[in-house]
Design a protein around this motif. Structure first.
Motif, PDB file in Angstrom:
ATOM      1  N   GLY A  15       0.891  -1.135  -0.034  1.00 14.17           N
ATOM      2  CA  GLY A  15      -0.169  -0.015   0.135  1.00 14.17           C
ATOM      3  C   GLY A  15       0.975   1.340   0.034  1.00 14.17           C
ATOM      4  N   PHE A  16       0.554   2.291  -0.919  1.00 14.57           N
ATOM      5  CA  PHE A  16       1.431   3.080  -1.130  1.00 14.57           C
ATOM      6  C   PHE A  16       1.307   4.135   0.120  1.00 14.57           C
ATOM      7  CE2 PHE A  16       2.404   7.602  -2.263  1.00 14.57           C
ATOM      8  CZ  PHE A  16       3.579   7.685  -3.189  1.00 14.57           C
ATOM      9  N   GLY A  17       2.694   4.588   0.422  1.00 15.99           N
ATOM     10  CA  GLY A  17       2.845   5.107   1.867  1.00 15.99           C
ATOM     11  C   GLY A  17       2.831   4.289   3.168  1.00 15.99           C
ATOM     12  N   SER A  18       2.508   3.023   3.248  1.00 18.13           N
ATOM     13  CA  SER A  18       2.580   2.381   4.320  1.00 18.13           C
ATOM     14  C   SER A  18       4.037   1.749   4.894  1.00 18.13           C
ATOM     15  CB  SER A  18       1.475   1.227   4.070  1.00 18.13           C
ATOM     16  OG  SER A  18       2.183   0.383   3.246  1.00 18.13           O
ATOM     17  N   MET A  19       4.748   2.059   3.961  1.00 16.82           N
ATOM     18  CA  MET A  19       6.194   1.266   4.372  1.00 16.82           C
ATOM     19  C   MET A  19       6.948   2.360   5.179  1.00 16.82           C
ATOM     20  SD  MET A  19       9.164  -0.311   2.024  1.00 16.82           S
ATOM     21  CE  MET A  19       8.195  -1.397   1.394  1.00 16.82           C
ATOM     22  N   ASN A  20       7.507   1.891   6.410  1.00 13.38           N
ATOM     23  CA  ASN A  20       8.294   2.830   6.966  1.00 13.38           C
ATOM     24  C   ASN A  20       9.441   2.953   6.529  1.00 13.38           C
ATOM     25  OD1 ASN A  20      10.141   0.993   8.066  1.00 13.38           O
ATOM     26  ND2 ASN A  20       8.780   0.546   9.835  1.00 13.38           N
ATOM     27  N   LYS A  21      10.063   4.159   6.828  1.00 12.98           N
ATOM     28  CA  LYS A  21      11.627   4.469   6.438  1.00 12.98           C
ATOM     29  C   LYS A  21      12.618   3.324   6.327  1.00 12.98           C
ATOM     30  CE  LYS A  21      15.272   7.861   6.774  1.00 12.98           C
ATOM     31  NZ  LYS A  21      16.403   7.914   7.581  1.00 12.98           N
ATOM     32  N   PHE A  24      12.069   0.598   3.934  1.00 16.94           N
ATOM     33  CA  PHE A  24      12.425   1.362   2.519  1.00 16.94           C
ATOM     34  C   PHE A  24      13.994   1.175   2.361  1.00 16.94           C
ATOM     35  CE2 PHE A  24      12.894   4.740  -0.624  1.00 16.94           C
ATOM     36  CZ  PHE A  24      11.866   4.042  -1.583  1.00 16.94           C
ATOM     37  N   GLU A  25      14.667   1.617   3.210  1.00 11.97           N
ATOM     38  CA  GLU A  25      16.072   1.579   3.190  1.00 11.97           C
ATOM     39  C   GLU A  25      16.570   0.231   3.195  1.00 11.97           C
ATOM     40  OE1 GLU A  25      17.451   3.681   6.823  1.00 11.97           O
ATOM     41  OE2 GLU A  25      17.448   5.842   5.517  1.00 11.97           O
ATOM     42  N   VAL A  26      15.929  -0.714   3.777  1.00 16.08           N
ATOM     43  CA  VAL A  26      16.224  -2.227   3.774  1.00 16.08           C
ATOM     44  C   VAL A  26      16.048  -2.752   2.321  1.00 16.08           C
ATOM     45  CG1 VAL A  26      15.826  -4.550   4.458  1.00 16.08           C
ATOM     46  CG2 VAL A  26      16.148  -2.745   6.303  1.00 16.08           C
ATOM     47  N   MET A  27      14.911  -2.318   1.671  1.00 17.55           N
ATOM     48  CA  MET A  27      14.718  -2.731   0.431  1.00 17.55           C
ATOM     49  C   MET A  27      15.715  -2.313  -0.815  1.00 17.55           C
ATOM     50  SD  MET A  27      10.870  -2.874  -1.002  1.00 17.55           S
ATOM     51  CE  MET A  27      10.592  -1.798  -2.207  1.00 17.55           C
ATOM     52  N   ILE A  28      16.209  -0.945  -0.673  1.00 13.73           N
ATOM     53  CA  ILE A  28      17.042  -0.367  -1.182  1.00 13.73           C
ATOM     54  C   ILE A  28      18.304  -0.977  -1.116  1.00 13.73           C
ATOM     55  CG2 ILE A  28      18.340   1.794  -1.740  1.00 13.73           C
ATOM     56  CD1 ILE A  28      15.735   3.248  -1.173  1.00 13.73           C
ATOM     57  N   LYS A  55      25.486   1.599  10.640  1.00 14.64           N
ATOM     58  CA  LYS A  55      24.232   1.745   9.950  1.00 14.64           C
ATOM     59  C   LYS A  55      23.964   0.712   8.964  1.00 14.64           C
ATOM     60  CE  LYS A  55      20.323   4.396   8.088  1.00 14.64           C
ATOM     61  NZ  LYS A  55      19.617   5.683   8.134  1.00 14.64           N
ATOM     62  N   VAL A  56      25.182   0.650   7.903  1.00 11.33           N
ATOM     63  CA  VAL A  56      25.534  -0.294   7.033  1.00 11.33           C
ATOM     64  C   VAL A  56      25.267  -1.747   7.398  1.00 11.33           C
ATOM     65  CG1 VAL A  56      27.223  -0.938   5.161  1.00 11.33           C
ATOM     66  CG2 VAL A  56      26.991   1.547   5.564  1.00 11.33           C
ATOM     67  N   LYS A  57      26.015  -1.958   8.707  1.00  6.60           N
ATOM     68  CA  LYS A  57      25.968  -3.494   9.178  1.00  6.60           C
ATOM     69  C   LYS A  57      24.495  -3.796   9.441  1.00  6.60           C
ATOM     70  CE  LYS A  57      30.454  -3.263  11.454  1.00  6.60           C
ATOM     71  NZ  LYS A  57      31.340  -3.315  12.573  1.00  6.60           N
ATOM     72  N   ARG A  58      23.868  -2.711  10.047  1.00  3.65           N
ATOM     73  CA  ARG A  58      22.601  -3.192  10.486  1.00  3.65           C
ATOM     74  C   ARG A  58      21.454  -3.555   9.171  1.00  3.65           C
ATOM     75  NH1 ARG A  58      18.060  -0.492  10.503  1.00  3.65           N
ATOM     76  NH2 ARG A  58      19.076   1.788  10.255  1.00  3.65           N
ATOM     77  N   LEU A  59      21.761  -2.334   8.121  1.00  3.28           N
ATOM     78  CA  LEU A  59      20.923  -2.466   6.762  1.00  3.28           C
ATOM     79  C   LEU A  59      21.427  -3.805   6.231  1.00  3.28           C
ATOM     80  CD1 LEU A  59      20.984   0.992   5.746  1.00  3.28           C
ATOM     81  CD2 LEU A  59      19.076  -0.262   6.427  1.00  3.28           C
ATOM     82  N   ARG A  60      22.702  -4.078   6.178  1.00  3.31           N
ATOM     83  CA  ARG A  60      23.110  -5.299   5.493  1.00  3.31           C
ATOM     84  C   ARG A  60      22.407  -6.507   6.260  1.00  3.31           C
ATOM     85  NH1 ARG A  60      27.875  -7.262   2.375  1.00  3.31           N
ATOM     86  NH2 ARG A  60      28.647  -5.099   2.480  1.00  3.31           N
ATOM     87  N   TYR A  61      22.569  -6.728   7.407  1.00  4.22           N
ATOM     88  CA  TYR A  61      21.671  -7.734   8.307  1.00  4.22           C
ATOM     89  C   TYR A  61      20.396  -7.900   7.982  1.00  4.22           C
ATOM     90  CZ  TYR A  61      20.132 -10.435  12.268  1.00  4.22           C
ATOM     91  OH  TYR A  61      19.445 -11.320  12.803  1.00  4.22           O
ATOM     92  N   GLU A  62      19.619  -6.723   7.966  1.00  2.08           N
ATOM     93  CA  GLU A  62      18.180  -6.729   7.530  1.00  2.08           C
ATOM     94  C   GLU A  62      17.914  -7.067   6.142  1.00  2.08           C
ATOM     95  OE1 GLU A  62      16.048  -3.333   9.269  1.00  2.08           O
ATOM     96  OE2 GLU A  62      17.324  -3.662  11.115  1.00  2.08           O
ATOM     97  N   ALA A  67      15.952 -10.779   1.983  1.00  2.86           N
ATOM     98  CA  ALA A  67      16.128 -11.627   0.952  1.00  2.86           C
ATOM     99  C   ALA A  67      15.872 -13.068   1.322  1.00  2.86           C
ATOM    100  CB  ALA A  67      17.656 -11.416   0.355  1.00  2.86           C
ATOM    101  N   VAL A  68      16.237 -13.443   2.042  1.00  3.80           N
ATOM    102  CA  VAL A  68      15.721 -14.814   2.780  1.00  3.80           C
ATOM    103  C   VAL A  68      14.103 -14.926   2.697  1.00  3.80           C
ATOM    104  CG1 VAL A  68      15.767 -16.697   4.677  1.00  3.80           C
ATOM    105  CG2 VAL A  68      17.846 -15.256   3.912  1.00  3.80           C
ATOM    106  N   PHE A  69      13.433 -13.881   3.250  1.00  3.55           N
ATOM    107  CA  PHE A  69      11.994 -13.894   3.346  1.00  3.55           C
ATOM    108  C   PHE A  69      11.558 -14.044   2.058  1.00  3.55           C
ATOM    109  CE2 PHE A  69       7.994 -11.658   3.343  1.00  3.55           C
ATOM    110  CZ  PHE A  69       7.421 -12.499   4.579  1.00  3.55           C
ATOM    111  N   ALA A  70      11.918 -13.291   1.130  1.00  2.00           N
ATOM    112  CA  ALA A  70      11.607 -13.105  -0.373  1.00  2.00           C
ATOM    113  C   ALA A  70      11.573 -14.682  -1.072  1.00  2.00           C
ATOM    114  CB  ALA A  70      12.062 -12.066  -1.027  1.00  2.00           C
ATOM    115  N   PHE A  71      12.707 -15.071  -0.809  1.00  2.00           N
ATOM    116  CA  PHE A  71      13.056 -16.251  -1.410  1.00  2.00           C
ATOM    117  C   PHE A  71      12.076 -17.312  -0.802  1.00  2.00           C
ATOM    118  CE2 PHE A  71      15.389 -20.274  -1.256  1.00  2.00           C
ATOM    119  CZ  PHE A  71      15.757 -20.337  -2.654  1.00  2.00           C
TER     120      PHE A  71
END
Length: 79
Positions: A15-21, A24-28, A55-62, A67-71
């Motif tokens: 849903g548009f606008g329902s994803m938190n920041k 969104f950063e994790v997806m990117i 922050k890179v370490k945390r984003l990489r982990y998430e 990716a595992v969840f999507a797979f």
């Protein structure tokens, strides 16, 4: 790496606008790690993105969890 259309479709699923920041950063980050940032060290990514290495370490982990969840969802036909 997915196309921009796939990226937008994935974003709009929730849903548009329902994803938190953070989500969104994790997806990117997930997309970046599958492409041009694949073999980069955390320090290099932090310099390139101008964010703390922690922050890179945390984003990489998430992003890896994302990716595992999507797979798993694709394997189970839930996409």
């Amino acid at each position: 790496m997915t196309t921009m259309k796939d990226f937008i479709d994935d974003y709009l699923k929730r849903g548009f606008g329902s994803m938190n920041k953070n989500d969104f950063e994790v997806m990117i980050m997930n997309e970046l790690l599958q492409g041009e940032y694949r073999n980069m060290k955390n320090y290099e990514i932090s310099r390139k993105l101008m964010i703390p290495e922690s922050k890179v370490k945390r984003l990489r982990y998430e992003a890896n969890l994302f990716a595992v969840f999507a797979f798993c969802s694709v394997c189970q036909g839930q996409q």
